[in-house]
Write a protein that holds these residues in place. Structure first.
Motif, PDB file in Angstrom:
ATOM      1  N   GLN A   1       0.746  -1.316  -0.053  1.00  0.00           N
ATOM      2  CA  GLN A   1       0.057   0.119  -0.188  1.00  0.00           C
ATOM      3  C   GLN A   1       0.879   1.293  -0.130  1.00  0.00           C
ATOM      4  O   GLN A   1       0.717   1.918  -0.799  1.00  0.00           O
TER       5      GLN A   1
ATOM      6  N   ARG B   1      -3.810  -0.849  -6.962  1.00  0.00           N
ATOM      7  CA  ARG B   1      -3.630  -1.452  -5.879  1.00  0.00           C
ATOM      8  C   ARG B   1      -4.903  -1.879  -5.054  1.00  0.00           C
ATOM      9  O   ARG B   1      -5.330  -2.835  -4.627  1.00  0.00           O
ATOM     10  N   GLU B   2      -5.814  -0.787  -5.170  1.00  0.00           N
ATOM     11  CA  GLU B   2      -7.059  -0.808  -4.652  1.00  0.00           C
ATOM     12  C   GLU B   2      -8.078  -1.908  -5.220  1.00  0.00           C
ATOM     13  O   GLU B   2      -8.558  -2.683  -4.568  1.00  0.00           O
TER      14      GLU B   2
ATOM     15  N   LYS C   1      -6.928  -5.342  -4.060  1.00  0.00           N
ATOM     16  CA  LYS C   1      -7.225  -5.460  -2.706  1.00  0.00           C
ATOM     17  C   LYS C   1      -8.680  -5.643  -2.615  1.00  0.00           C
ATOM     18  O   LYS C   1      -9.160  -6.855  -1.922  1.00  0.00           O
TER      19      LYS C   1
END
Length: 188
Positions: A159, A172-173, A176
């Motif tokens: 992150q 990245r989100e 996730k």
């Protein structure tokens, strides 16, 4: 580059095809270090349009060489890697680069310095993608290959390294969200 030196260097880094990582593939076998580096380079190549101001060829080189030391040390997962392991890997890189002629040795040594400093946008992109590639690999693998700590680690790993850019932050989100979905599906 002299043929024999070229072949000797390739003989050493061939171990990256043999050395496995903690990650598993979707087909149920452990991933090699070389496979990780290859896909990381592809990720850099494919996001070039997001980073017109960056030297993407440099980023691709970083992706290809970042785990060279693991040809000698083997892979140690990030969540158990110690400072001593880091030093061993750095020493292995120096040893490996000694096999190269001065020009190539200098170019790669400078790239490793830049990567370690994490100050340039190219180094930051390589590092963010490196972290994200590992997470994508985990999401592709069967959840039975995950260690208990990875249920949390997959939600936070990388992150900080992704926050330098809106694009890597967004990627990245999404990864996730895929991890959360995978974890929730495993509980059903």
């Amino acid at each position: 580059m002299e043929y024999r030196k070229y072949i000797e260097f390739l003989n050493v880094i061939e171990k990256l095809k043999c050395n496995t990582r903690h990650s598993w593939t979707s087909s149920g076998r452990q991933e090699s270090v070389a496979e990780h580096s290859w896909r990381l380079a592809v990720m850099a190549m494919l996001c070039a349009g997001e980073y017109h101001e960056l030297d993407i060829n440099k980023v691709i080189k970083m992706c290809l060489i970042h785990d060279f030391g693991e040809a000698i040390t083997g892979d140690i997962p990030a969540f158990v890697k110690t400072e001593e392991n880091e030093k061993s890997e750095e020493k292995a890189i120096v040893t490996l680069l000694e096999l190269l002629p001065d020009l190539e040795k200098e170019e790669l040594a400078l790239l490793f310095e830049e990567m370690n400093a994490l100050e340039t946008k190219e180094a930051k992109l390589y590092k963010a993608l490196d972290n994200i590639e590992a997470l994508i690999s985990h999401n592709e693998a069967d959840i039975s290959t995950w260690l208990p700590l990875e249920y949390t680690e997959n939600l936070v790993y990388g992150q900080k390294n992704s926050e330098w850019s809106e694009w890597t932050k967004g990627l990245r989100e999404k990864v996730k969200q895929d991890s959360i979905k995978k974890i929730n599906q495993s509980k059903q």
